[in-house]
Scaffold this motif. Structure first.
Motif, short mmCIF file in Angstrom:
data_model
loop_
_atom_site.label_atom_id
_atom_site.label_comp_id
_atom_site.label_asym_id
_atom_site.label_seq_id
_atom_site.Cartn_x
_atom_site.Cartn_y
_atom_site.Cartn_z
N THR A 130 0.83 -1.21 0.00
CA THR A 130 0.00 0.00 0.00
C THR A 130 0.86 1.25 0.00
O THR A 130 0.60 2.19 -0.76
CB THR A 130 -0.95 -0.02 1.20
OG1 THR A 130 -1.93 -1.05 1.01
CG2 THR A 130 -1.68 1.32 1.35
N GLN A 161 -5.87 -3.85 5.73
CA GLN A 161 -6.00 -2.41 5.97
C GLN A 161 -4.76 -1.91 6.69
O GLN A 161 -4.02 -2.68 7.30
CB GLN A 161 -7.25 -2.13 6.79
CG GLN A 161 -7.56 -0.65 6.97
CD GLN A 161 -8.79 -0.42 7.84
OE1 GLN A 161 -9.45 -1.38 8.24
NE2 GLN A 161 -9.08 0.82 8.16
N SER A 166 -4.72 6.62 7.82
CA SER A 166 -6.11 6.49 8.25
C SER A 166 -6.62 7.80 8.84
O SER A 166 -5.99 8.36 9.74
CB SER A 166 -6.23 5.37 9.28
OG SER A 166 -7.57 5.22 9.70
N LEU A 176 -5.71 0.71 -0.48
CA LEU A 176 -5.77 -0.55 0.26
C LEU A 176 -5.71 -1.76 -0.66
O LEU A 176 -5.27 -2.83 -0.24
CB LEU A 176 -7.04 -0.60 1.11
CG LEU A 176 -7.23 0.54 2.13
CD1 LEU A 176 -8.51 0.32 2.92
CD2 LEU A 176 -6.04 0.63 3.08
#
Length: 290
Positions: A130, A161, A166, A176
């Motif tokens: 990611t 995740q 975030s 993600l």
């Protein structure tokens, strides 16, 4: 050298951070502050490698430690692998060095990987699909995997995740989709001799991760990034049965402390006879320490 008889656990997943003020003013402080809030971490700036070593020494725990090379995708300057390895060598009683190389670096990254293993004793490499912006089964990354496999090192991949970005606008650009563990099934097929660790309970793809780890002999799961009290029921079941030799204690320090993780682990329904392997034995064998 790590003395297995003196430590109570091996944390397979800790992050190396530079001393405060040593990195460029590129937004990294804002990212870290937001992550600390997300994890409710009790610090204003992440602890340095020497501070990390001292904490683990006091806790009687050994730790795999690594930086994350995501400078191409994020613009955040990476922490030099050489410096992390040197600091780990100064604290070899508790620290086990991994490196991180963005696979987009191509041949330059391959040369660096071989040099880090041969000259600095690196045991493995951390990938964060990611943050690095790639699918793990992208053939672009294969030359780097080939070097890791040929040198007998470990490849550890973030899955699921992430707390990185975030709550920030647009998740700070973090996508993600790259961290679905199913993409590691291809990597495990194409590099059957390379030991692969899927980091974290892989929300929202936990069953994909369990399937890959069960099906491929060279794939493991580390349990970092979550307090054990939040582990999904199916993960606990697999820890207690068919994956009992393939799950590894990891904290995700400094976001989660090892003592907090271990304290919460004591309270979940893991068979008592399996606990020593999960917190130490499985990692010791994987790392070649036992």
């Amino acid at each position: 050298m790590i003395d297995l008889n003196k430590i109570r656990a091996i944390d397979i997943h800790t992050h190396a951070e530079e001393p405060c003020g040593c990195h460029a003013d590129d937004g990294y402080d804002d990212l870290q502050a937001t992550m600390a809030q997300y994890f409710r971490a009790p610090w204003s700036h992440p602890p340095t490698v020497p501070v990390t070593a001292q904490h683990y020494r006091e806790q009687n725990i050994a730790a795999v430690i690594f930086p994350v090379d995501a400078e191409r995708e994020t613009g955040y300057r990476r922490y030099r692998n050489e410096e992390v390895a040197e600091l780990a060598a100064e604290n070899a009683d508790v620290l086990i060095p991994f490196a991180s190389i963005d696979p987009h670096k191509g041949k330059m990254g391959v040369r660096e990987a071989r040099r880090m293993i041969r000259d600095f004793g690196i045991k493995g490499f951390k990938f964060h699909p990611t943050m690095q912006g790639f699918y793990p089964n992208d053939r672009m990354a294969y030359p780097l995997y080939e070097a890791i496999a040929e040198e007998g090192a470990i490849a550890l991949f973030h899955t699921g995740q992430t707390g990185v970005g975030s709550g920030m606008p647009g998740g700070n650009g973090m996508r993600l989709k790259y961290s679905n563990p199913i993409y590691l099934d291809d990597v495990a097929v194409d590099f059957p001799q390379m030991q692969i660790v899927m980091a974290h309970p892989s929300f929202p793809w936990q069953e994909e991760a369990l399937a890959v780890a069960q099906h491929k002999p060279n794939v493991y799961i580390d349990l970092s990034g979550w307090s054990p009290k939040y582990f999904p029921e199916i993960l606990v079941k697999y820890c207690n049965s068919i994956l009992k030799k393939k799950v590894l204690f990891g904290s995700d320090w400094p976001m989660i402390t090892p003592e907090r993780w271990l304290g919460d682990f004591e309270k979940i329904a893991i068979k008592d006879e399996l606990r020593p392997d999960i917190i130490k034995g499985n990692a010791a064998r994987l790392l070649g320490l036992a």
